[in-house]
Design an enzyme around this catalytic site. Structure first.
Site, PDB file in Angstrom:
ATOM      1  N   ARG A 168      -8.535  -6.668  13.363  1.00 56.13           N
ATOM      2  CA  ARG A 168      -8.102  -5.698  14.359  1.00 56.13           C
ATOM      3  C   ARG A 168      -9.175  -4.620  14.426  1.00 56.13           C
ATOM      4  O   ARG A 168      -9.814  -4.280  13.425  1.00 56.13           O
ATOM      5  CB  ARG A 168      -6.777  -5.034  13.965  1.00 56.13           C
ATOM      6  N   ARG A 170       9.985   6.173  -2.362  1.00 53.59           N
ATOM      7  CA  ARG A 170      10.350   7.117  -3.437  1.00 53.59           C
ATOM      8  C   ARG A 170      11.782   7.609  -3.281  1.00 53.59           C
ATOM      9  O   ARG A 170      12.253   7.824  -2.162  1.00 53.59           O
ATOM     10  CB  ARG A 170       9.409   8.330  -3.414  1.00 53.59           C
ATOM     11  N   GLU A 191      -4.662   7.029  18.596  1.00 53.32           N
ATOM     12  CA  GLU A 191      -5.293   5.819  18.069  1.00 53.32           C
ATOM     13  C   GLU A 191      -4.564   4.577  18.574  1.00 53.32           C
ATOM     14  O   GLU A 191      -3.337   4.492  18.474  1.00 53.32           O
ATOM     15  CB  GLU A 191      -5.261   5.860  16.539  1.00 53.32           C
ATOM     16  N   ASP A 198     -10.039   0.172   0.521  1.00 55.13           N
ATOM     17  CA  ASP A 198     -10.264   1.581   0.830  1.00 55.13           C
ATOM     18  C   ASP A 198     -11.632   2.002   0.294  1.00 55.13           C
ATOM     19  O   ASP A 198     -12.250   1.278  -0.490  1.00 55.13           O
ATOM     20  CB  ASP A 198      -9.176   2.430   0.179  1.00 55.13           C
ATOM     21  N   ARG A 217      -0.855   6.188  16.155  1.00 53.98           N
ATOM     22  CA  ARG A 217      -0.764   7.500  15.509  1.00 53.98           C
ATOM     23  C   ARG A 217      -1.659   8.496  16.228  1.00 53.98           C
ATOM     24  O   ARG A 217      -2.538   8.116  17.003  1.00 53.98           O
ATOM     25  CB  ARG A 217      -1.134   7.406  14.022  1.00 53.98           C
ATOM     26  N   TYR A 232      -8.833  -5.888   2.770  1.00 50.72           N
ATOM     27  CA  TYR A 232      -8.403  -4.562   3.233  1.00 50.72           C
ATOM     28  C   TYR A 232      -8.644  -3.576   2.088  1.00 50.72           C
ATOM     29  O   TYR A 232      -7.753  -3.297   1.307  1.00 50.72           O
ATOM     30  CB  TYR A 232      -6.927  -4.676   3.583  1.00 50.72           C
ATOM     31  N   ARG A 262       0.832  -1.204   0.000  1.00 48.30           N
ATOM     32  CA  ARG A 262       0.000   0.000   0.000  1.00 48.30           C
ATOM     33  C   ARG A 262       0.867   1.254   0.000  1.00 48.30           C
ATOM     34  O   ARG A 262       0.436   2.308  -0.436  1.00 48.30           O
ATOM     35  CB  ARG A 262      -0.875   0.048   1.263  1.00 48.30           C
TER      36      ARG A 262
HETATM   37  N1  UDP Z   1       2.839   0.991   8.365  1.00 47.76           N
HETATM   38  C1  UDP Z   1       3.949   1.008   9.194  1.00 47.76           C
HETATM   39  N2  UDP Z   1       4.436   2.204   9.612  1.00 47.76           N
HETATM   40  C2  UDP Z   1       3.860   3.382   9.282  1.00 47.76           C
HETATM   41  C3  UDP Z   1       2.732   3.373   8.450  1.00 47.76           C
HETATM   42  C4  UDP Z   1       2.238   2.157   8.010  1.00 47.76           C
HETATM   43  O1  UDP Z   1       4.465  -0.048   9.551  1.00 47.76           O
HETATM   44  O2  UDP Z   1       4.354   4.444   9.729  1.00 47.76           O
HETATM   45  C5  UDP Z   1       2.336  -0.323   7.895  1.00 47.76           C
HETATM   46  C6  UDP Z   1       1.333  -0.895   8.905  1.00 47.76           C
HETATM   47  O3  UDP Z   1       1.457  -2.300   8.908  1.00 47.76           O
HETATM   48  C7  UDP Z   1       0.018  -0.460   8.309  1.00 47.76           C
HETATM   49  C8  UDP Z   1       0.281  -0.593   6.814  1.00 47.76           C
HETATM   50  O4  UDP Z   1       1.652  -0.196   6.664  1.00 47.76           O
HETATM   51  O5  UDP Z   1      -1.043  -1.270   8.755  1.00 47.76           O
HETATM   52  C9  UDP Z   1      -0.610   0.231   5.914  1.00 47.76           C
HETATM   53  O6  UDP Z   1      -0.533   1.588   6.290  1.00 47.76           O
HETATM   54  P1  UDP Z   1      -1.709   2.631   5.949  1.00 47.76           P
HETATM   55  O7  UDP Z   1      -1.233   3.974   6.370  1.00 47.76           O
HETATM   56  O8  UDP Z   1      -2.120   2.435   4.542  1.00 47.76           O
HETATM   57  O9  UDP Z   1      -2.857   2.136   6.947  1.00 47.76           O
HETATM   58  P2  UDP Z   1      -4.342   2.723   7.293  1.00 47.76           P
HETATM   59  O10 UDP Z   1      -4.322   4.207   7.075  1.00 47.76           O
HETATM   60  O11 UDP Z   1      -5.292   1.965   6.417  1.00 47.76           O
HETATM   61  O12 UDP Z   1      -4.489   2.358   8.737  1.00 47.76           O
END
Ligand code: UDP
Length: 316
Positions: free
Chosen positions: A199, A126, A250, A300, A229, A298, A122
């Site tokens: 989860r 870059r 969160e 969006d 986060r 999963y 996902r």
């Molecule tokens: N992830 C991580 N560190 C980060 C951000 C994301 O390890 O700082 C991993 C984590 O396993 C997460 C996945 O990447 O569940 C997908 O991140 P995304 O931000 O797409 O998750 P969402 O916003 O759907 O919770």
């Protein structure tokens, strides 16, 4: 304007979906720029040239960074079989341990070796300074919030909404011409093959004056910090001005029977159970399973809408 179920930034590469959603709201262009904190230092996400230079204390240009990451990535992995292998192959051990290992263990409650590689796919990596969290070209936040979208969608005179009416397997669906089911697939079948693991997330709310973190989302990569986060909602609407602020920490945990399921874990044991439910679905008539919970994926917001529109195009 507070995203009750966690931060949601509408983004898609599908013009049809982008046009569709805007029948129900006005989208204000919005680019999500996420930061992460690891061992007391702030870094740029998704992993980009700035992150690499910050983390390794370098000033690489794109070519140098590519060569460097190539030199530290794990070349013994051909086809990554899980989240960890995907990370080790593309960014190497140090960046993986810092930014993904701890966060992912908190978020998913298991070892990243148990998780599918698709979860990591996902996020882009870059070799320039582009810190747009998404790669999709259409990105926005609905000007008046997400609730308005659903109010407008449901306001058609031939739609009747019944709230507090949870689906129950004793319902006689043969009374209906067709059913579109978007609840959890295991619950539809009364969990006869067992529960699929999810989860769930929960939030601690804070209200204060001023600006708490200066950004909509900051991730916390250290495993010792128990939340994943912090989202501060006024930064999702930079066109508004507020003296006070609302932000949420969160947390993630395993979904119990009374919790709202959020993230399908899709562990090997889940996929075995899911296959049994899916076989049963294939034997049903006049019913379509749609969305994150009913297809145990999963997805969006834009994936869900895209699949619903495709289904309608093909069948009606
Ligand atoms: N992830 C991580 N560190 C980060 C951000 C994301 O390890 O700082 C991993 C984590 O396993 C997460 C996945 O990447 O569940 C997908 O991140 P995304 O931000 O797409 O998750 P969402 O916003 O759907 O919770």
């Amino acid at each position: 304007m507070i995203h009750k179920y966690g931060p949601h930034i509408f983004n898609t590469d599908n013009k049809e979906v982008w046009d569709y959603i805007q029948q129900f709201c006005e989208m204000i262009p919005f680019i999500n720029r996420v930061k992460t904190i690891y061992k007391g230092k702030v870094y740029s996400l998704p992993i980009n040239l700035h992150t690499i230079n910050q983390f390794f204390d370098k000033s690489f240009n794109p070519e140098e960074a590519k060569e460097f990451i190539n030199s530290i990535s794990d070349k013994t992995i051909d086809e990554p079989k899980n989240f960890e292998e995907q990370a080790m192959k593309f960014i190497g051990k140090d960046l993986y341990k810092a930014f993904f290992y701890g966060y992912t263990k908190k978020q998913w409650g298991c070892e990243p070796t148990e998780l599918p590689a698709t979860i990591l796919k996902r996020l882009p990596v870059r070799f320039n300074y582009d810190d747009n969290y998404y790669v999709n070209p259409y990105q926005g936040i609905p000007k008046n919030g997400y609730t308005e979208i659903f109010e407008n969608m449901l306001s058609a005179s031939n739609i009747e909404v019944k709230l507090n009416t949870k689906f129950d397997s004793s319902w006689d669906l043969s009374e209906y011409e067709h059913t579109f089911y978007t609840g959890p697939i295991d619950s539809f079948f009364d969990f006869k093959y067992g529960r699929l693991s999810y989860r769930t997330v929960y939030f601690e709310k804070y209200v204060s004056d001023g600006d708490y973190q200066g950004n909509p989302v900051i991730n916390y990569a250290d495993p010792e910090i128990s939340y994943t986060r912090v989202h501060e909602h006024k930064h999702f609407t930079p066109w508004e001005s507020h003296d006070k602020t609302v932000y949420f920490k969160e947390y993630s945990k395993e979904t119990l029977e009374t919790d709202v399921p959020y993230y399908p874990k899709r562990l090997k044991s889940d996929m075995d159970i899911y296959e049994k439910y899916q076989n049963d679905v294939n034997n049903l008539n006049n019913i379509t399973f749609l969305g994150r919970l009913a297809t145990y994926r999963y997805m969006d917001m834009h994936h869900v809408i895209g699949e619903a529109l495709d289904l309608i195009d093909k069948n009606y």
